[in-house]
Write an enzyme that holds these catalytic residues in place. Structure first.
Site, PDB file in Angstrom:
ATOM      1  N   GLY A  30     -56.680  57.837  94.462  1.00  0.00           N
ATOM      2  CA  GLY A  30     -56.527  57.632  95.895  1.00  0.00           C
ATOM      3  C   GLY A  30     -57.517  56.603  96.393  1.00  0.00           C
ATOM      4  O   GLY A  30     -58.700  56.643  96.039  1.00  0.00           O
ATOM      5  N   TYR A  31     -57.061  55.682  97.225  1.00  0.00           N
ATOM      6  CA  TYR A  31     -57.913  54.613  97.751  1.00  0.00           C
ATOM      7  C   TYR A  31     -57.755  54.450  99.260  1.00  0.00           C
ATOM      8  O   TYR A  31     -58.387  53.601  99.869  1.00  0.00           O
ATOM      9  CB  TYR A  31     -57.594  53.287  97.054  1.00  0.00           C
ATOM     10  CG  TYR A  31     -56.131  52.917  97.165  1.00  0.00           C
ATOM     11  CD1 TYR A  31     -55.654  52.197  98.253  1.00  0.00           C
ATOM     12  CD2 TYR A  31     -55.222  53.315  96.191  1.00  0.00           C
ATOM     13  CE1 TYR A  31     -54.310  51.885  98.369  1.00  0.00           C
ATOM     14  CE2 TYR A  31     -53.885  52.999  96.297  1.00  0.00           C
ATOM     15  CZ  TYR A  31     -53.431  52.286  97.382  1.00  0.00           C
ATOM     16  OH  TYR A  31     -52.100  51.985  97.498  1.00  0.00           O
ATOM     17  N   GLY A  32     -56.906  55.256  99.876  1.00  0.00           N
ATOM     18  CA  GLY A  32     -56.687  55.242 101.328  1.00  0.00           C
ATOM     19  C   GLY A  32     -56.842  56.654 101.852  1.00  0.00           C
ATOM     20  O   GLY A  32     -57.837  57.321 101.559  1.00  0.00           O
ATOM     21  N   GLU A 105     -45.770  59.273  99.160  1.00  0.00           N
ATOM     22  CA  GLU A 105     -46.105  57.883  98.852  1.00  0.00           C
ATOM     23  C   GLU A 105     -44.884  57.012  98.541  1.00  0.00           C
ATOM     24  O   GLU A 105     -44.846  55.856  98.938  1.00  0.00           O
ATOM     25  CB  GLU A 105     -47.098  57.838  97.695  1.00  0.00           C
ATOM     26  CG  GLU A 105     -48.383  58.601  97.943  1.00  0.00           C
ATOM     27  CD  GLU A 105     -49.201  58.067  99.111  1.00  0.00           C
ATOM     28  OE1 GLU A 105     -49.161  56.859  99.385  1.00  0.00           O
ATOM     29  OE2 GLU A 105     -49.891  58.876  99.757  1.00  0.00           O
TER      30      GLU A 105
END
Length: 196
Positions: A30-32, A105
């Site tokens: 996860g990056y957001g 997503e």
């Protein structure tokens, strides 16, 4: 515990990336918003980074952080040879969590899956494969690069059912600052004169 109960579409995705839905776990990067609001159960979370990608606010959001008339901007990853993106890897053992992520997503967000290597912040831990979600320019919510002033105006003016788009950006900044200096130092934009 195996991951039986996965959707057939998701099992095909794992197989295409040479990740088996067995044994009992899959790591997702996860990056957001996954960093502060994963929305699914996980057995372990590690802070670290992936290489070869840069975070950009090039993906539109017409539900969570905007509308069809005023889409918000949310993070995606773009491939860059020298890129480094910090975030969280989540160990998932529950097929319901993976199906939830696929719906959140891919189905709603317009993202697709990729597999890369994740390097934990703790240098004593070895790198391992993670699945990540990223948007591409062929999905209907793609907004692409824009001058920084235009991007900021769009973020400031958008609001979806999860709240203002600006809150999304601020939550991401808070997450990055709460970690350590190496995460906070990740470049936020391309060099001057480039589009964000």
């Amino acid at each position: 515990m195996g991951l039986s109960g996965l959707s057939a579409e998701f099992v095909d995705c794992l197989s295409s990336h040479e990740l088996s839905p067995e044994p009992a776990r899959v790591w997702v990067f996860g990056y957001g918003s996954l960093c502060w609001r994963p929305g699914f159960p996980y057995s372990e979370r590690r802070i670290g980074h992936v290489e070869g990608y840069m975070r950009r606010f090039w993906q539109g959001s017409v539900t969570h952080r905007g509308t069809r008339d005023k889409p918000g901007r949310v993070a995606t990853l773009v491939e860059r040879t020298q890129g480094v993106t910090w975030g969280c890897a989540f160990c998932i053992t529950d097929p319901a969590a993976i199906n939830y992520l696929h719906s959140r997503e891919v189905s709603l967000g317009g993202y697709e899956t990729r597999v890369t290597r994740f390097q934990p912040r703790d240098g004593r831990q070895r790198a391992f494969p993670v699945m990540l979600y990223l948007a591409t320019d062929d999905n209907p919510q793609w907004l692409g690069p824009a001058p920084l002033a235009q991007l900021a105006e769009q973020v400031a003016g958008a609001r979806g059912w999860k709240g203002p788009n600006a809150d999304y950006v601020l939550q991401l900044v808070r997450f990055m600052k709460r970690r350590d200096g190496s995460i906070a130092a990740e470049p936020a934009a391309e060099p001057p004169g480039r589009r964000c």
